[in-house]
Enzyme design. Sequence first.
Site, short mmCIF file in Angstrom:
data_model
loop_
_atom_site.label_atom_id
_atom_site.label_comp_id
_atom_site.label_asym_id
_atom_site.label_seq_id
_atom_site.Cartn_x
_atom_site.Cartn_y
_atom_site.Cartn_z
N HIS A 1 1.17 -1.14 -0.03
CA HIS A 1 -0.03 -0.08 0.13
C HIS A 1 0.52 1.43 0.29
O HIS A 1 0.55 2.53 -0.38
CB HIS A 1 -0.95 -0.19 1.14
CG HIS A 1 -2.18 0.79 1.35
ND1 HIS A 1 -2.70 2.10 0.35
CD2 HIS A 1 -3.40 0.63 1.82
CE1 HIS A 1 -3.41 2.40 0.79
NE2 HIS A 1 -4.26 1.75 1.46
N SER B 1 -9.64 11.62 -1.29
CA SER B 1 -8.54 11.98 -2.50
C SER B 1 -7.76 12.92 -2.25
O SER B 1 -8.61 13.76 -1.85
CB SER B 1 -9.30 11.49 -3.51
OG SER B 1 -8.35 11.29 -4.40
N SER C 1 -12.99 2.73 4.26
CA SER C 1 -12.65 3.38 2.37
C SER C 1 -13.97 2.59 1.63
O SER C 1 -14.06 1.23 1.44
CB SER C 1 -11.80 3.37 1.83
OG SER C 1 -11.43 1.58 1.82
N GLN C 2 -13.86 3.63 -0.20
CA GLN C 2 -15.47 3.67 -0.96
C GLN C 2 -14.32 2.89 -1.90
O GLN C 2 -13.16 3.54 -2.24
CB GLN C 2 -15.80 4.52 -1.54
CG GLN C 2 -16.79 4.15 -2.77
CD GLN C 2 -17.71 4.85 -3.27
OE1 GLN C 2 -18.04 5.12 -4.65
NE2 GLN C 2 -17.82 6.21 -2.51
#
Length: 548
Positions: free
Chosen positions: A246, A359, A476-477
Amino acid sequence: MYLKVRLPLPINSNPGMVFPRRHFAKMEEVADLGALFIDDLLDYKEMLDRGELPLERATSREKGQPLCMEQFYRLLGVCRIPEVGKDRLELPPVRQGSEESEELVVVACRNYFYPIPVKAADRGRLTPGEIQAQLLHAMVDAAGAPPAPRVGLLTSMNRDQWAKAREQLIRDEMNRMNLELISRALCILCLDEGGGDRADTDADTNAMLRAMHGAGTRHHSANRWFDKTVQLIISSDGTIGMCYEHSAAEGVAVVRLAERALARAEVADRPAPPPALLPAPQAMKWNVPPDVQRTIETAARDLDRAISDLDHRVYTYRGYGREFMKSCRTSPDVYIQLALQYAYYKMYGYLVTTYESASLRRFRNGRVDNIRSAHGAALAWAAAMCTAETPPLNDGSDEGQKKVSFNLYGEQKKLELFEEAARKQTSIMEANILGKGIDNHLLGLREAARESLGELPPVFCDTTYKQMIEFKLSTSQVATTTDGTFMGYGAVCPDGYGCSYNPKKDTIIFCISSFTSSSVTNTEAFRQSLEEALDSMKLMFQARKVEN
């Protein structure tokens, strides 16, 4: 943010991604798909090297603003290198002008690692058929070889322990060369045998577990290199997916890369047999000192223990999806975030520090900030949804009429509180994506103080601050466009939940994680509470439509 964390990468950091399941009649078909994936990654890398990646722009909130594309350049040929205290990212060299790059991939098969050059300056790229033949060579060779040293398990360890073991490994020249090849490879392609599914678990969850951690050391966990940014996984039983490290990039860049490869493989012709066979790839040979061998055995025990502690469930809610949420004049992301708060409140009677990634790609090298969804407006609405209805005040003789009017009044109040919570959630989200969130600013101040003062100011040692950054609900989406694809990850604290969500037209895919060692959390109980919350929200909105 990631490189200083000392926790092992599997479960704690690396997300898993599941691709649509395949049916393979023979091993050549496994190699076919692997070759098509690699061929597309080569196309993608060449596009990046030419600087032709299309610039993306914001579609809302200051619409048209250019978005930073840097993350897309930090996927292929990237590797996280363990070092004591803080890891580092090893990035591919920047190409000058028309300079041709040499590329390789590393194929993991039965815990062996095979470096395969797929592009050379003197002969160009391998064709898909040539790549397929190389993959078949590796699969046949590994099948006939004795058990491999399980060196890949070292990458599953606490980062400081792995860093010390790596220092011992690189004292040997052959080991050092192996690690360099893995580091600069475009990706790891993990060719797994079948097996590893739990009998008490559904197919989607089993596929996610194999993507996240390999299903344990008796199955595929040693056939991984968790430091590598992109690990594609193809199992002979048709389970397909990815594990990604990540620290280099957020999910949006990884999903884009993966879905492009999937789409192209779906329509591509089967790789044509090469006119002549290339030299067969050779498995890496390791010289493993006794101390490192003992460390590998410790790593195996620790990873299996962590895997047994993971309580993960992939859950598809089928009551409705994003179309219904939009019909309620609410952003699906806001709707789902409030559903998560409601579900948590239903279980525990209070809210906890919540993380939702926001974001920051409107800014150069921007990654994410944190949308804090556990706010007062969400609490007020969740409490109203959970409060038992009290008897109405009027004593009219028409009992039926009395009940209807009271319920409508109650639903109206809940709707008003929901709309206030949605406005607050939207406001926090907009502030974050425009650079006005609080978490990154506080993080910057904390790290600047640490570097300049040598110690932390009292505010960063206060219990309130520590509670503020302990995200007991990490969300999170992760939206995908390909049916059958979804991404999940673990919880980020011992008594917490991790929950990704993927809103589809008429369903929502949730990947919910917690730890069985916690006496506080329970994944199945949270799943049930979430289902009830989503059902109740639908009834709330349907009541408004009836009233109107």
